[in-house]
Design a protein around this motif. Sequence first.
Motif, PDB file in Angstrom:
ATOM      1  N   GLY A  30       0.801  -1.207   0.000  1.00 59.52           N
ATOM      2  CA  GLY A  30       0.000   0.000   0.000  1.00 59.52           C
ATOM      3  C   GLY A  30       0.839   1.265   0.000  1.00 59.52           C
ATOM      4  O   GLY A  30       2.062   1.247   0.199  1.00 59.52           O
ATOM      5  N   LYS A  45       5.010   7.701  -0.628  1.00 62.73           N
ATOM      6  CA  LYS A  45       5.764   6.782   0.217  1.00 62.73           C
ATOM      7  C   LYS A  45       6.968   6.209  -0.542  1.00 62.73           C
ATOM      8  O   LYS A  45       6.873   5.926  -1.735  1.00 62.73           O
ATOM      9  CB  LYS A  45       4.832   5.650   0.646  1.00 62.73           C
ATOM     10  CG  LYS A  45       5.467   4.438   1.274  1.00 62.73           C
ATOM     11  CD  LYS A  45       4.381   3.406   1.593  1.00 62.73           C
ATOM     12  CE  LYS A  45       4.943   2.014   1.774  1.00 62.73           C
ATOM     13  NZ  LYS A  45       4.869   1.207   0.539  1.00 62.73           N
ATOM     14  N   SER A  47       9.438   3.262  -1.683  1.00 62.09           N
ATOM     15  CA  SER A  47       9.114   1.877  -2.000  1.00 62.09           C
ATOM     16  C   SER A  47       9.726   0.890  -0.996  1.00 62.09           C
ATOM     17  O   SER A  47      10.901   1.027  -0.620  1.00 62.09           O
ATOM     18  CB  SER A  47       9.614   1.509  -3.403  1.00 62.09           C
ATOM     19  OG  SER A  47       9.193   0.189  -3.743  1.00 62.09           O
ATOM     20  N   GLY A  48       8.886  -0.053  -0.543  1.00 60.47           N
ATOM     21  CA  GLY A  48       9.405  -1.169   0.248  1.00 60.47           C
ATOM     22  C   GLY A  48       9.862  -0.825   1.646  1.00 60.47           C
ATOM     23  O   GLY A  48      10.602  -1.596   2.260  1.00 60.47           O
ATOM     24  N   SER A  76       7.495   4.937  -4.400  1.00 57.95           N
ATOM     25  CA  SER A  76       6.616   3.775  -4.480  1.00 57.95           C
ATOM     26  C   SER A  76       6.574   3.165  -5.881  1.00 57.95           C
ATOM     27  O   SER A  76       6.736   3.857  -6.894  1.00 57.95           O
ATOM     28  CB  SER A  76       5.191   4.208  -4.090  1.00 57.95           C
ATOM     29  OG  SER A  76       4.244   3.230  -4.450  1.00 57.95           O
ATOM     30  N   SER A  77       6.296   1.859  -5.915  1.00 59.98           N
ATOM     31  CA  SER A  77       6.108   1.134  -7.182  1.00 59.98           C
ATOM     32  C   SER A  77       4.988   1.765  -8.010  1.00 59.98           C
ATOM     33  O   SER A  77       4.968   1.637  -9.226  1.00 59.98           O
ATOM     34  CB  SER A  77       5.722  -0.323  -6.900  1.00 59.98           C
ATOM     35  OG  SER A  77       6.549  -0.883  -5.915  1.00 59.98           O
ATOM     36  N   ASP A  78       4.036   2.417  -7.323  1.00 59.60           N
ATOM     37  CA  ASP A  78       2.857   2.954  -7.996  1.00 59.60           C
ATOM     38  C   ASP A  78       2.979   4.429  -8.352  1.00 59.60           C
ATOM     39  O   ASP A  78       1.990   5.067  -8.720  1.00 59.60           O
ATOM     40  CB  ASP A  78       1.620   2.742  -7.106  1.00 59.60           C
ATOM     41  CG  ASP A  78       1.370   1.267  -6.840  1.00 59.60           C
ATOM     42  OD1 ASP A  78       1.266   0.891  -5.654  1.00 59.60           O
ATOM     43  OD2 ASP A  78       1.324   0.494  -7.813  1.00 59.60           O
ATOM     44  N   HIS A 162      -6.198  -7.112  -7.847  1.00 57.41           N
ATOM     45  CA  HIS A 162      -5.153  -6.344  -7.156  1.00 57.41           C
ATOM     46  C   HIS A 162      -5.637  -5.798  -5.819  1.00 57.41           C
ATOM     47  O   HIS A 162      -5.314  -6.361  -4.768  1.00 57.41           O
ATOM     48  CB  HIS A 162      -4.659  -5.218  -8.071  1.00 57.41           C
ATOM     49  CG  HIS A 162      -3.420  -4.554  -7.542  1.00 57.41           C
ATOM     50  ND1 HIS A 162      -2.663  -3.686  -8.281  1.00 57.41           N
ATOM     51  CD2 HIS A 162      -2.808  -4.628  -6.340  1.00 57.41           C
ATOM     52  CE1 HIS A 162      -1.645  -3.267  -7.563  1.00 57.41           C
ATOM     53  NE2 HIS A 162      -1.715  -3.826  -6.367  1.00 57.41           N
TER      54      HIS A 162
HETATM   55  O1  LIG Z   1       0.864  -3.787  -5.142  1.00 58.18           O
HETATM   56  C1  LIG Z   1       2.067  -3.580  -5.016  1.00 58.18           C
HETATM   57  C2  LIG Z   1       3.108  -4.602  -5.269  1.00 58.18           C
HETATM   58  O2  LIG Z   1       2.491  -5.742  -5.812  1.00 58.18           O
HETATM   59  C3  LIG Z   1       2.528  -2.275  -4.518  1.00 58.18           C
HETATM   60  O3  LIG Z   1       1.563  -1.284  -4.764  1.00 58.18           O
HETATM   61  C4  LIG Z   1       2.715  -2.382  -3.020  1.00 58.18           C
HETATM   62  O4  LIG Z   1       1.430  -2.562  -2.446  1.00 58.18           O
HETATM   63  C5  LIG Z   1       3.339  -1.153  -2.432  1.00 58.18           C
HETATM   64  O5  LIG Z   1       4.560  -0.978  -3.075  1.00 58.18           O
HETATM   65  P1  LIG Z   1       5.525   0.220  -2.621  1.00 58.18           P
HETATM   66  O6  LIG Z   1       4.665   1.461  -2.463  1.00 58.18           O
HETATM   67  O7  LIG Z   1       6.155  -0.173  -1.286  1.00 58.18           O
HETATM   68  O8  LIG Z   1       6.537   0.318  -3.734  1.00 58.18           O
END
Ligand SMILES: O=C(CO)[C@@H](O)[C@H](O)COP(=O)(O)O
Length: 224
Positions: A30, A45, A47-48, A76-78, A162
């Motif tokens: 998240g 945020k 990532s990780g 973040s990944s998103d 998701h």
């Molecule tokens: O759904 C995913 C990964 O599958 C991401 O959205 C994580 O839920 C959060 O990733 P980071 O914000 O820590 O990069």
Amino acid sequence: MLGHVDRLRGELVDLHAQLVRYGLVVWTGGNVSARVPGADLFLIKPSGVLYEDLTPASMVLCTLDGEAVDPSQSPSSDTGSHAYVYRHMPEVAGQVHTHSTYACAWAARGEEIPCVLTAMADEFGGPIPLGPFALIGGEDIGRGVVETLTGHRSKAVIMQNHGTFTIGKDARSAVKAAVMCEDVARSVHMARALGECVPIPQDAIDSLYDRYQNVYGQRPAPTA
Ligand SMILES: O=C(CO)[C@@H](O)[C@H](O)COP(=O)(O)O
């Protein structure tokens, strides 16, 4: 602008803690982001990073192209998806993503959450729609969020396979939408397991939504 950035850094730490408080996230899953007023920038945020390790300084300042201003930071990944939403929905100033349990059950089934509770009519003005399956790491999720929520009353979308993505006029509103989304996802999931749900007539949904959005709560203090 720097005043806004410093304020939003602290607010984002507190808002990420709300996701933990309401049981919407586990480990590092998240994220929350906030648009910087008057600038083509937002904070998100890192990532990780575990929620208990988040600090104001760790929040990553990004451009609306989804690039970290400080290249030594990993957002973040998103980030690309949050950036896409901010570029295409100028009224949005906050976003949240979670893998909250009951919302993910609806995501795994590929179903929207029907509007069968007054709390849904209040907060979402109808069903919580289903968005398309999209891979993580680019703008695809953001594109699905914009396609699904543009012109829709709901501030939450269940992205297929998701989880939850929410938008708001600020990050706190997006967090509230994520909290309320999981609450109604749980109730309707339980109800569906025990039998058919009773839909609410559209005119009643409209009335409930209007009251909650425009009357409910405390009136703002009169300005001097
Ligand atoms: O759904 C995913 C990964 O599958 C991401 O959205 C994580 O839920 C959060 O990733 P980071 O914000 O820590 O990069």
